[in-house]
Design a protein around this motif. Structure first.
Motif: not given
Length: 516
Positions: A175-184, A329-341
């Motif tokens: 889940v964490a840093r999803i938008s920044d993750q690539n295959a490597s 949806f739950f994970v995306v809206f939760l990530s607004e308040f969470v910086t860690e995993d």
């Protein structure tokens, strides 16, 4: 003597109930073929009393499917050394002695069948034994060297060893840093990504956000920092006018908790108890490998969301599969308040008001999504039936080899594609990939209904080589229901979406092109 004949009879007559034969089936994740004990044709041990036509055909079949089944340790010993081939003193020895003698016997066989070696070859062989793995190519098959055979027969092949033999790739958080993750697994913030983030912030900060421009930029992925507000806008939950957003958020959140007070207590009523019971059963099965979704507080949130949605939509009610649609949806809206995993975050650490806001926003955005695909969940699920039929027609035109392969082995599209449509590929992809996929679905017109068809077609063609290599019904279904996407990231999803867009461009405006 009668006993020996009876044993051989059971072994060579595969159609007789109780016969001794290996059970084969697709493995997921696929096991490394180098772990299997495979002999070259000219060095394969001889088997007494098994030179019948039935036995020969079985071994030919076994060799042709050596990538689809694996022999157990105990079965392996029986397979390599039948009773008639063992030394006379082996029957009364202990299991450990039997194993050592079998290994010694195999080594002798390989040495007898190998050509004479020079001193230089012997020295080279000693050096090769220090290598971790050594393989020879014989008759286009990968086989182990004699030293490797001895090593593998004298050690126990545990499940952990089999897993460790798979290709090593960096572990990507689910889940964490999803938008920044690539295959490597690396999270780069390039100049281009920084420029895209600035563009999103500029669009979102304008008095009236240009939704068409926002969709255009969201198609290729939304930066993590602005994904929550962008999803609210693209789903239609929030208005484009910036001044009205706070008022709408407050009103909709109060409305949701008004539903909770009005209806949630009725979950134990006779009319609704079956619905609530099914929801209560399905929630623990939702993403069971992610600790976040096993927290009681999170599961209670999901139960409330799904129960309120079900009683407000009596035409469909709750259907298994809808529970999966809550999680992105739950994970995306939760990530607004969470910086860690996010996957290991304790929900109880957030203030109560924040938890309530995340719950309400998740409910409304999920409701907006389901409004566009509700015919997937009404009686007999006609929406899914139609989409599966359309997928079959589309695949028959874009890849006739796969289509005919399914027909040859009597695989129906409904047997695997029903879940693809019902769960929007959520069971086939890691959650990080689903969120990236939904960036595009929300940017695309009718993304969750119409464009999803072309994504499923592109997803099927992605596994073309693996599908055509399977030559039995069971293997095909096992593959299609357990596709190895655990290491997928943004790169793979981007390629999948590009191919889906190409298919849509070719067929969407000319539906007769994929109808025979």
């Amino acid at each position: 003597m009668a006993t020996d004949n009876r044993i051989n009879f059971w072994r060579r007559n595969a159609k007789v109930p109780g016969s001794v034969q290996p059970v084969y089936g697709a493995q997921h994740p696929p096991l490394d073929p180098r772990l299997r004990r495979t002999y070259p044709k000219e060095t394969k041990p001889k088997f007494n009393n098994l030179k019948t036509k039935k036995a020969s055909s079985f071994h030919e079949f076994a060799r042709s499917t050596n990538d689809a089944w694996d022999i157990d340790d105990e079965e392996d010993k029986d397979f390599l050394a039948p009773a008639s081939c063992l030394p006379s003193g082996l029957h009364s020895s202990s299991p450990q002695q039997q194993q050592n003698e079998v290994a010694h016997s195999e080594t002798e066989v390989s040495h007898r069948l190998a050509p004479p070696r020079t001193d230089a070859q012997t020295l080279q062989e000693d050096e090769d034994e220090e290598e971790e793995e050594e393989f020879d190519h014989v008759n286009s098959k990968v086989v182990k060297s004699s030293s490797d055979v001895h090593l593998s027969t004298s050690s126990v092949r545990s499940t952990l060893q089999k897993q460790q033999s798979l290709p090593v790739r960096p572990i990507i958080p689910l889940v964490a840093r999803i938008s920044d993750q690539n295959a490597s697994g690396a999270p780069p913030m390039t100049v281009r990504e920084k420029s895209r983030l600035d563009k999103f912030k500029q669009l979102l900060s304008s008095p009236n956000t240009d939704l068409e421009e926002l969709r255009k930029h969201s198609w290729s992925g939304i930066p993590r920092e602005v994904r929550p507000i962008t999803w609210r806008l693209l789903s239609g939950y929030l208005p484009a006018n910036k001044e009205r957003r706070e008022h709408v958020l407050q009103r909709k959140r109060e409305e949701y908790f008004g539903f909770i007070e009005q209806y949630y207590h009725s979950r134990t009523d006779e009319h609704f108890k079956d619905t609530y019971r099914q929801i209560h059963i399905d929630i623990p099965r939702t993403n069971p490998l992610i600790p976040l979704f096993q927290q009681p507080a999170v599961q209670e949130v999901f139960e409330r969301i799904l129960f309120i949605w079900a009683i407000r939509h009596p035409a469909s009610g709750y259907v298994q599969g809808i529970n999966d649609l809550v999680t992105p949806f739950f994970v995306v809206f939760l990530s607004e308040f969470v910086t860690e995993d996010v996957e290991n975050f304790e929900m109880a650490a957030l203030p109560q008001d924040t938890q309530r806001n995340i719950e309400a926003d998740t409910f409304w955005c999920m409701s907006k999504l389901l409004d566009g695909i509700q015919d997937n969940y009404t009686f007999a699920q006609p929406g899914i039936q139609n989409k599966v039929k359309a997928l079959e027609e589309l695949v028959s035109r874009i890849d006739e080899d796969i289509h005919n392969h399914f027909k040859r082995y009597e695989v129906e599209y409904l047997q695997f594609a029903f879940r693809w449509m019902n769960n929007l590929l959520m069971r086939e992809l890691p959650l990080r990939c689903t969120i990236r996929l939904w960036d595009t679905y929300q940017a695309e017109a009718e993304g969750f209904s119409h464009f999803h068809l072309y994504v499923c077609a592109a997803f099927l063609i992605e596994w073309r080589k693996e599908i055509l290599s399977m030559i039995d019904f069971q293997g095909l279904l096992m593959l299609l229901q357990n596709l190895p996407t655990i290491h997928w990231g943004n790169e793979e999803v981007g390629l999948l979406l590009a191919e889906a867009y190409r298919l849509k461009y070719m067929f969407a405006d000319a539906p007769s092109h994929y109808k025979r």
